[in-house]
Write an enzyme that holds these catalytic residues in place. Sequence first.
Site, PDB file in Angstrom:
ATOM      1  N   SER A  95       0.840  -1.196   0.000  1.00 51.29           N
ATOM      2  CA  SER A  95       0.000   0.000   0.000  1.00 51.29           C
ATOM      3  C   SER A  95       0.873   1.243   0.000  1.00 51.29           C
ATOM      4  O   SER A  95       2.100   1.147   0.019  1.00 51.29           O
ATOM      5  CB  SER A  95      -0.894   0.000   1.238  1.00 51.29           C
ATOM      6  OG  SER A  95      -0.110   0.256   2.385  1.00 51.29           O
ATOM      7  N   LYS A  96       0.237   2.380  -0.008  1.00 47.99           N
ATOM      8  CA  LYS A  96       0.966   3.655  -0.088  1.00 47.99           C
ATOM      9  C   LYS A  96       2.004   3.810   1.022  1.00 47.99           C
ATOM     10  O   LYS A  96       3.013   4.478   0.825  1.00 47.99           O
ATOM     11  CB  LYS A  96      -0.018   4.816  -0.060  1.00 47.99           C
ATOM     12  CG  LYS A  96      -0.754   4.944  -1.367  1.00 47.99           C
ATOM     13  CD  LYS A  96      -2.245   4.989  -1.224  1.00 47.99           C
ATOM     14  CE  LYS A  96      -2.912   3.981  -2.126  1.00 47.99           C
ATOM     15  NZ  LYS A  96      -3.464   2.808  -1.495  1.00 47.99           N
TER      16      LYS A  96
END
Length: 484
Positions: free
Chosen positions: A257-258
């Site tokens: 994820s980010k």
Amino acid sequence: MNRVRFAPSPTGHLHIGGARTALFNYLFAKKVGGTFILRIEDTDEDRSTAESVKSIYESMRWLDLAWDEGVMADGTEKGAYGPYVQSVREAQGIYRKYADQLIAEGKAYRCYCTPEELDEVRKKAALEKRPLTYGGRCRNLTEEQKKEFEAQGRKSVVRFRMPDAGYTGWHDLIHKDVKFENKLLTDFVMLKTSGYPTYNFACVVDDHLMEISHVIRGDDHISNTPLQICLYKALGWTMPEFAHLSMILGPDGTRLSKRHGATSVGEYHKQGYLSETMKNYLALLGWSNAESQQIFKKGELEEKFDLKGCQKSPAIFDPVKLDWMNGEYIRLLPKNEMLDLVMPYIKESGLDTSASKVPLIDIVALEQEKCKLLSELPGKIEFFFKDPVYNPEAVEKTLKAPEVPKILNGIKEAYAALPEFKEAPIEAATRAFAKANALKAGQVFHPVRVALSGRAEGPTLFRMIEYIGKEESLKRLDKALTLI
RNA sequence: GCCCCCUUCGUCUAGCGGUUAGGACGCUGCCCUUUCAAGGCAGAGAUCACGGGUUCGAAUCCCGUAGGGGGCGCCA
């Protein structure tokens, strides 16, 4: 005929995981001489955007994952199984037709439950610690009951009637035999109140109509597969082969994820990775051949890819290995290609190279082999084009020695006297100076390097000096003397 | 909570009943070298998650346990 598809939903940029799925479908098609189809699954009316579609096309093009059928970059469609965009297919009534058929056959039904009521069902299921199977509250409504719900202004969805008993399973090309108990599966929604199909329904209808032979997708879809298989059976269609790819996780073992940094293909492009690197690295995440081969030449992956080499367990994305691999690919680049690829980064850095007498391609080639990222290059060559920024550490370490002023002055004289300012004579003059003054070569080379470039590391010394040029070199030697 | 999937060096992986458990990234050392890289060589690093079986023999087959991941939406 082998037909595979990549079916992204345009709700954002193409992510690493999506790119890997696209790549494996592409490689599979190339390997078996099949057809690679791009289908846009934009049935999420709230989150799908035209920009996302564009961004996905761009990333696919950058990765050179050319599709044989689907919407092409210019907006036209190619292939005999279109349209290839689900919202367009919905407008043509394709999904409704099959939903109506299933309702008529009693294999699907209208459900009038409101979101609030369903919430209650879920809460209750959680409370009672039993699986959520929806329970088919609207499974057997009478005509009167339906009329009453409609009179209340309730909207309805279409749900699939799951079998009450037995098992649904399949032989996965990667996971082998997988099966689910039907009574634990829910009567899933096929059509939303808006009339739009849900993923599970649209996917099955389209895969069938497009004659997809192999569904290759992430294993987050494993639990959707039994639902879809039931749909194939209810519609009397033969199901495709399924191959579920393992997930890609971040360095900490959680879903990518980010938080883990760059996650979209576009970001990696921007950071200076080559598309060949991305393809090669992604291919090795969850796949390998018996030789554990690391670097694949152009076209080699297409030849060697095989679903048999796919891993069942999730793979952690390793940015360090990615960087290594990018360095390998950069070193493989011919000089002219390197120049073309690095040009956008030079422009973006604001470095003005126009005044240089030395062709840019030669200066770039000097540092090419040391780059792990294309974006690193401008910083490595900037001192050729503007006054060096003297690294304090380098100055302290190599220019503060007592003999340095004498060396720099002597070198300046030696260089000034050179009739031809080329690599070989510069080296000869430098070595002669060292010898004449009973100095070790390194004792002279290092201060000269720092004086001319401002840093302790850099390109091969005498070529570097040649490229800086005589006049500029003398000027910098003077400048360096003022720093001591 | 329920269901499903997974489990070999830190990481990506080879292995498919008998191997000194192989390769790659990273790490350490040496060599090369004007520097930094690159390259070459060498090395450390895996009781094959754990516990039971089956077998003359198990990383490889079976069963449990634990840990991790995924799913449980009118999202895909």
